[in-house]
Design a protein around this motif. Sequence first.
Motif, PDB file in Angstrom:
ATOM      1  N   VAL A   5       0.864  -1.176   0.000  1.00 42.60           N
ATOM      2  CA  VAL A   5       0.000   0.000   0.000  1.00 42.60           C
ATOM      3  C   VAL A   5       0.901   1.227   0.000  1.00 42.60           C
ATOM      4  CG1 VAL A   5      -1.754   1.294   1.244  1.00 42.60           C
ATOM      5  CG2 VAL A   5      -1.867  -1.203   1.187  1.00 42.60           C
ATOM      6  N   ALA A   6       0.678   2.096  -0.965  1.00 44.37           N
ATOM      7  CA  ALA A   6       1.499   3.308  -1.091  1.00 44.37           C
ATOM      8  C   ALA A   6       0.584   4.501  -1.288  1.00 44.37           C
ATOM      9  CB  ALA A   6       2.455   3.167  -2.256  1.00 44.37           C
ATOM     10  N   ARG A   7       1.111   5.669  -0.972  1.00 42.66           N
ATOM     11  CA  ARG A   7       0.362   6.918  -1.154  1.00 42.66           C
ATOM     12  C   ARG A   7       0.910   7.653  -2.372  1.00 42.66           C
ATOM     13  NH1 ARG A   7      -3.161   8.594   2.598  1.00 42.66           N
ATOM     14  NH2 ARG A   7      -3.083   7.612   4.628  1.00 42.66           N
ATOM     15  N   CYS A   8      -0.014   8.218  -3.110  1.00 44.35           N
ATOM     16  CA  CYS A   8       0.355   8.999  -4.289  1.00 44.35           C
ATOM     17  C   CYS A   8       1.041  10.288  -3.826  1.00 44.35           C
ATOM     18  CB  CYS A   8      -0.881   9.328  -5.113  1.00 44.35           C
ATOM     19  SG  CYS A   8      -0.534  10.429  -6.507  1.00 44.35           S
ATOM     20  N   PRO A   9       2.190  10.639  -4.402  1.00 45.03           N
ATOM     21  CA  PRO A   9       2.879  11.868  -3.994  1.00 45.03           C
ATOM     22  C   PRO A   9       2.132  13.139  -4.412  1.00 45.03           C
ATOM     23  CG  PRO A   9       4.046  10.807  -5.798  1.00 45.03           C
ATOM     24  CD  PRO A   9       2.947   9.888  -5.386  1.00 45.03           C
ATOM     25  N   LEU A  10       1.193  13.036  -5.377  1.00 42.48           N
ATOM     26  CA  LEU A  10       0.466  14.212  -5.832  1.00 42.48           C
ATOM     27  C   LEU A  10      -0.832  14.432  -5.074  1.00 42.48           C
ATOM     28  CD1 LEU A  10       0.985  13.917  -9.675  1.00 42.48           C
ATOM     29  CD2 LEU A  10       2.061  15.534  -8.120  1.00 42.48           C
ATOM     30  N   CYS A  11      -1.641  13.359  -4.933  1.00 36.83           N
ATOM     31  CA  CYS A  11      -2.963  13.544  -4.329  1.00 36.83           C
ATOM     32  C   CYS A  11      -3.087  12.898  -2.952  1.00 36.83           C
ATOM     33  CB  CYS A  11      -4.058  13.004  -5.245  1.00 36.83           C
ATOM     34  SG  CYS A  11      -4.077  11.208  -5.391  1.00 36.83           S
ATOM     35  N   ASN A  12      -2.073  12.156  -2.528  1.00 35.43           N
ATOM     36  CA  ASN A  12      -2.016  11.522  -1.218  1.00 35.43           C
ATOM     37  C   ASN A  12      -3.039  10.389  -1.062  1.00 35.43           C
ATOM     38  OD1 ASN A  12      -0.475  11.406   1.112  1.00 35.43           O
ATOM     39  ND2 ASN A  12      -2.005  12.524   2.300  1.00 35.43           N
ATOM     40  N   GLN A  13      -3.616   9.925  -2.157  1.00 32.36           N
ATOM     41  CA  GLN A  13      -4.574   8.822  -2.115  1.00 32.36           C
ATOM     42  C   GLN A  13      -3.814   7.504  -2.001  1.00 32.36           C
ATOM     43  OE1 GLN A  13      -7.483   8.818  -5.236  1.00 32.36           O
ATOM     44  NE2 GLN A  13      -7.988   6.671  -4.941  1.00 32.36           N
ATOM     45  N   LYS A  14      -4.352   6.573  -1.170  1.00 33.08           N
ATOM     46  CA  LYS A  14      -3.743   5.254  -1.015  1.00 33.08           C
ATOM     47  C   LYS A  14      -4.084   4.385  -2.211  1.00 33.08           C
ATOM     48  CE  LYS A  14      -3.837   4.907   4.009  1.00 33.08           C
ATOM     49  NZ  LYS A  14      -4.378   4.139   5.132  1.00 33.08           N
ATOM     50  N   SER A  15      -3.097   3.605  -2.659  1.00 33.45           N
ATOM     51  CA  SER A  15      -3.298   2.639  -3.731  1.00 33.45           C
ATOM     52  C   SER A  15      -2.488   1.399  -3.431  1.00 33.45           C
ATOM     53  CB  SER A  15      -2.851   3.195  -5.079  1.00 33.45           C
ATOM     54  OG  SER A  15      -3.710   4.205  -5.509  1.00 33.45           O
ATOM     55  N   PHE A  23       4.617   2.541  -9.091  1.00 36.19           N
ATOM     56  CA  PHE A  23       3.382   3.060  -8.507  1.00 36.19           C
ATOM     57  C   PHE A  23       2.530   3.694  -9.599  1.00 36.19           C
ATOM     58  CE2 PHE A  23       0.855   6.500  -6.763  1.00 36.19           C
ATOM     59  CZ  PHE A  23       0.160   5.832  -5.771  1.00 36.19           C
ATOM     60  N   GLN A  24       1.226   3.428  -9.553  1.00 37.55           N
ATOM     61  CA  GLN A  24       0.292   4.044 -10.485  1.00 37.55           C
ATOM     62  C   GLN A  24      -0.939   4.468  -9.697  1.00 37.55           C
ATOM     63  OE1 GLN A  24      -0.916   1.621 -13.772  1.00 37.55           O
ATOM     64  NE2 GLN A  24      -2.220   3.203 -14.631  1.00 37.55           N
ATOM     65  N   CYS A  25      -1.208   5.761  -9.669  1.00 36.99           N
ATOM     66  CA  CYS A  25      -2.364   6.280  -8.947  1.00 36.99           C
ATOM     67  C   CYS A  25      -3.632   5.928  -9.716  1.00 36.99           C
ATOM     68  CB  CYS A  25      -2.249   7.791  -8.781  1.00 36.99           C
ATOM     69  SG  CYS A  25      -3.587   8.484  -7.786  1.00 36.99           S
ATOM     70  N   HIS A  26      -4.682   5.545  -8.995  1.00 38.05           N
ATOM     71  CA  HIS A  26      -5.945   5.175  -9.626  1.00 38.05           C
ATOM     72  C   HIS A  26      -6.943   6.328  -9.643  1.00 38.05           C
ATOM     73  CE1 HIS A  26      -4.617   1.099 -10.049  1.00 38.05           C
ATOM     74  NE2 HIS A  26      -4.228   1.107  -8.784  1.00 38.05           N
ATOM     75  N   ASN A  27      -6.526   7.483  -9.177  1.00 36.79           N
ATOM     76  CA  ASN A  27      -7.349   8.688  -9.214  1.00 36.79           C
ATOM     77  C   ASN A  27      -7.182   9.315 -10.599  1.00 36.79           C
ATOM     78  OD1 ASN A  27      -8.394  11.255  -8.997  1.00 36.79           O
ATOM     79  ND2 ASN A  27      -7.376  11.745  -7.067  1.00 36.79           N
ATOM     80  N   ASP A  28      -8.255   9.345 -11.395  1.00 31.03           N
ATOM     81  CA  ASP A  28      -8.162   9.844 -12.772  1.00 31.03           C
ATOM     82  C   ASP A  28      -7.653  11.280 -12.851  1.00 31.03           C
ATOM     83  OD1 ASP A  28      -9.022   7.465 -13.780  1.00 31.03           O
ATOM     84  OD2 ASP A  28     -11.113   8.082 -13.946  1.00 31.03           O
TER      85      ASP A  28
END
Length: 155
Positions: A5-15, A23-28
């Motif tokens: 589980v990692a946090r996106c450096p841009l939006c801080n959302q967990k993925s 890492f690939q953020c799932h927040n469009d």
Amino acid sequence: MSHVVARCPLCNQKSSVPDGAAFQCHNDTCAEDAERIRNPREVITREQMMRDCAVVYYVAFGNRIRIGTTTDLAGRMKALPYDEFVAFEFGGYHLARQRRAQFSGARITVTWLERSDQELKTWIRQLRAAMEYPNDATRSATRAVKRRLLGLEVR
């Protein structure tokens, strides 16, 4: 296969991502922002705009047609007296001068020509036939300039 589980450096959302995978953020929205950060849009200089987005316009006022050029079509049309915006083509000062020379037989002043000139009328009909909205030159020009500025049109 284990996941981390990692946090996106841009939006801080967990993925959750596979262990060892990028890492690939799932927040469009974040993905679009990340793409903009990775590939920033280049700033358009005045020289690039003159080369790529300058418009030669044809406006009618009474019995005359004006051939001019601008990179700010909306601003120019607000400042210029005219009855009808009749046509346009992409090009800068050189093309405007070339068109004025082409129709020099109809010249009234440097930029104004006789509207009744048959050669000029034929040319304007050809330009209008190629427009997206042949009966609405203003709309066609506005849309064409926007597409060119956004890079959606092949030059």
